[in-house]
Design a protein around this motif. Structure first.
Motif, PDB file in Angstrom:
ATOM      1  N   ARG A  42       0.811  -1.224   0.000  1.00  0.00           N
ATOM      2  CA  ARG A  42       0.000   0.000   0.000  1.00  0.00           C
ATOM      3  C   ARG A  42       0.842   1.272   0.000  1.00  0.00           C
ATOM      4  O   ARG A  42       0.330   2.344  -0.284  1.00  0.00           O
ATOM      5  N   ARG A  43       2.120   1.160   0.274  1.00  0.00           N
ATOM      6  CA  ARG A  43       2.971   2.350   0.247  1.00  0.00           C
ATOM      7  C   ARG A  43       3.295   2.800  -1.169  1.00  0.00           C
ATOM      8  O   ARG A  43       3.787   3.895  -1.372  1.00  0.00           O
ATOM      9  N   PHE A  44       3.012   1.950  -2.162  1.00  0.00           N
ATOM     10  CA  PHE A  44       3.242   2.309  -3.557  1.00  0.00           C
ATOM     11  C   PHE A  44       1.947   2.836  -4.157  1.00  0.00           C
ATOM     12  O   PHE A  44       0.886   2.229  -3.996  1.00  0.00           O
ATOM     13  N   LYS A  45       2.036   3.966  -4.853  1.00  0.00           N
ATOM     14  CA  LYS A  45       0.852   4.607  -5.424  1.00  0.00           C
ATOM     15  C   LYS A  45       0.193   3.725  -6.484  1.00  0.00           C
ATOM     16  O   LYS A  45      -1.022   3.654  -6.588  1.00  0.00           O
ATOM     17  N   ASN A  46       1.022   3.063  -7.296  1.00  0.00           N
ATOM     18  CA  ASN A  46       0.537   2.118  -8.294  1.00  0.00           C
ATOM     19  C   ASN A  46       1.636   1.111  -8.576  1.00  0.00           C
ATOM     20  O   ASN A  46       2.638   1.070  -7.868  1.00  0.00           O
ATOM     21  N   LYS A  47       1.478   0.325  -9.627  1.00  0.00           N
ATOM     22  CA  LYS A  47       2.437  -0.741  -9.913  1.00  0.00           C
ATOM     23  C   LYS A  47       3.798  -0.229 -10.376  1.00  0.00           C
ATOM     24  O   LYS A  47       4.818  -0.882 -10.177  1.00  0.00           O
ATOM     25  N   HIS A  48       3.858   0.933 -10.984  1.00  0.00           N
ATOM     26  CA  HIS A  48       5.120   1.447 -11.526  1.00  0.00           C
ATOM     27  C   HIS A  48       6.165   1.736 -10.444  1.00  0.00           C
ATOM     28  O   HIS A  48       7.333   1.356 -10.607  1.00  0.00           O
ATOM     29  N   PRO A  49       5.809   2.387  -9.336  1.00  0.00           N
ATOM     30  CA  PRO A  49       6.815   2.580  -8.275  1.00  0.00           C
ATOM     31  C   PRO A  49       7.328   1.262  -7.683  1.00  0.00           C
ATOM     32  O   PRO A  49       8.480   1.176  -7.278  1.00  0.00           O
ATOM     33  N   LEU A  50       6.485   0.230  -7.668  1.00  0.00           N
ATOM     34  CA  LEU A  50       6.925  -1.078  -7.178  1.00  0.00           C
ATOM     35  C   LEU A  50       7.984  -1.660  -8.106  1.00  0.00           C
ATOM     36  O   LEU A  50       9.003  -2.182  -7.650  1.00  0.00           O
ATOM     37  N   ILE A  51       7.771  -1.546  -9.406  1.00  0.00           N
ATOM     38  CA  ILE A  51       8.743  -2.053 -10.375  1.00  0.00           C
ATOM     39  C   ILE A  51      10.039  -1.245 -10.289  1.00  0.00           C
ATOM     40  O   ILE A  51      11.134  -1.805 -10.360  1.00  0.00           O
ATOM     41  N   CYS A  52       9.927   0.069 -10.097  1.00  0.00           N
ATOM     42  CA  CYS A  52      11.120   0.906  -9.900  1.00  0.00           C
ATOM     43  C   CYS A  52      11.836   0.528  -8.614  1.00  0.00           C
ATOM     44  O   CYS A  52      13.069   0.469  -8.581  1.00  0.00           O
ATOM     45  N   PHE A  53      11.083   0.272  -7.553  1.00  0.00           N
ATOM     46  CA  PHE A  53      11.659  -0.129  -6.273  1.00  0.00           C
ATOM     47  C   PHE A  53      12.493  -1.403  -6.435  1.00  0.00           C
ATOM     48  O   PHE A  53      13.566  -1.532  -5.850  1.00  0.00           O
ATOM     49  N   ALA A  54      11.994  -2.324  -7.256  1.00  0.00           N
ATOM     50  CA  ALA A  54      12.700  -3.594  -7.482  1.00  0.00           C
ATOM     51  C   ALA A  54      13.910  -3.422  -8.388  1.00  0.00           C
ATOM     52  O   ALA A  54      14.728  -4.328  -8.502  1.00  0.00           O
ATOM     53  N   GLY A  55      14.032  -2.270  -9.047  1.00  0.00           N
ATOM     54  CA  GLY A  55      15.174  -2.024  -9.924  1.00  0.00           C
ATOM     55  C   GLY A  55      15.040  -2.666 -11.283  1.00  0.00           C
ATOM     56  O   GLY A  55      16.036  -3.005 -11.919  1.00  0.00           O
ATOM     57  N   LEU A  56      13.819  -2.851 -11.745  1.00  0.00           N
ATOM     58  CA  LEU A  56      13.587  -3.542 -13.014  1.00  0.00           C
ATOM     59  C   LEU A  56      13.292  -2.597 -14.178  1.00  0.00           C
ATOM     60  O   LEU A  56      12.935  -3.056 -15.258  1.00  0.00           O
ATOM     61  N   THR A  57      13.440  -1.303 -13.991  1.00  0.00           N
ATOM     62  CA  THR A  57      13.212  -0.363 -15.088  1.00  0.00           C
ATOM     63  C   THR A  57      14.481  -0.256 -15.932  1.00  0.00           C
ATOM     64  O   THR A  57      15.586  -0.381 -15.415  1.00  0.00           O
ATOM     65  N   PRO A  58      14.337  -0.026 -17.236  1.00  0.00           N
ATOM     66  CA  PRO A  58      15.528   0.065 -18.084  1.00  0.00           C
ATOM     67  C   PRO A  58      16.282   1.368 -17.847  1.00  0.00           C
ATOM     68  O   PRO A  58      15.687   2.411 -17.592  1.00  0.00           O
ATOM     69  N   SER A  59      17.599   1.290 -17.940  1.00  0.00           N
ATOM     70  CA  SER A  59      18.411   2.502 -17.833  1.00  0.00           C
ATOM     71  C   SER A  59      18.314   3.269 -19.150  1.00  0.00           C
ATOM     72  O   SER A  59      17.948   2.712 -20.176  1.00  0.00           O
ATOM     73  N   ILE A  60      18.659   4.551 -19.125  1.00  0.00           N
ATOM     74  CA  ILE A  60      18.549   5.390 -20.312  1.00  0.00           C
ATOM     75  C   ILE A  60      19.944   5.863 -20.702  1.00  0.00           C
ATOM     76  O   ILE A  60      20.677   6.405 -19.872  1.00  0.00           O
ATOM     77  N   HIS A  61      20.305   5.637 -21.948  1.00  0.00           N
ATOM     78  CA  HIS A  61      21.576   6.102 -22.492  1.00  0.00           C
ATOM     79  C   HIS A  61      21.276   6.963 -23.705  1.00  0.00           C
ATOM     80  O   HIS A  61      20.900   6.457 -24.758  1.00  0.00           O
ATOM     81  N   GLU A  62      21.416   8.274 -23.548  1.00  0.00           N
ATOM     82  CA  GLU A  62      21.162   9.221 -24.630  1.00  0.00           C
ATOM     83  C   GLU A  62      22.246  10.290 -24.635  1.00  0.00           C
ATOM     84  O   GLU A  62      22.750  10.678 -23.588  1.00  0.00           O
ATOM     85  N   SER A  63      22.564  10.753 -25.827  1.00  0.00           N
ATOM     86  CA  SER A  63      23.502  11.849 -25.973  1.00  0.00           C
ATOM     87  C   SER A  63      23.254  12.484 -27.338  1.00  0.00           C
ATOM     88  O   SER A  63      23.449  11.848 -28.373  1.00  0.00           O
TER      89      SER A  63
END
Length: 147
Positions: A42-63
């Protein structure tokens, strides 16, 4: 083993204990480990912060105009949670079509599209967390415990 029994005794009082145990690939040890590592959903607003908490979001490499197409996951958050999730994925894939097969089918679909097996499993980990979040929050709403 005594500490696992103690952890199970504590976890049995939580509303999501039985629900998490019914999910595909989750056994006695992984159920307790998942609940302990994720904590109160319940501390996560929705599913996306939970996935971010787990470290499963892709990193971004741009230049400039360059944008990388193959990115690693960020791996922020508890490494033990990612290990437990990967164990669940391994158990799912080892068995022939489990009872709760949404994540299993998702992994197999990714592999059929040409993704490497490990990449498909990491995508399955994120899918598993989305399903986990949805089911547990639905349970809390039904019990009147959600905010």
């Amino acid at each position: 083993m005594a500490s696992l029994t103690r952890m199970e005794d504590i976890a049995k009082d939580l509303p999501e204990y039985e629900l998490v145990g019914e999910m595909g690939g989750v056994g006695r040890v992984t159920r307790v480990a998942l609940i302990a590592q994720i904590g109160d959903v319940r501390r996560f607003k929705n599913k996306h912060p939970l996935i971010c908490f787990a470290g499963l979001t892709p990193s971004i490499h741009e230049s400039g105009k360059f944008r990388a197409s193959q990115n690693h996951i960020v791996k922020k958050g508890p490494a033990r949670l990612r290990k437990v999730l990967y164990q669940v994925m391994m158990l799912l894939v080892m068995h022939k079509i489990p009872k709760d097969d949404a994540v299993y089918r998702f992994i197999k679909k990714k592999e059929a599209k040409g993704k490497y097996k490990k990449v498909a499993k990491v995508a399955g980990m994120a899918k598993f967390l989305r399903i986990y979040y949805g089911r547990v929050m639905h349970l809390y709403r039904d019990l009147g415990l959600a905010a």
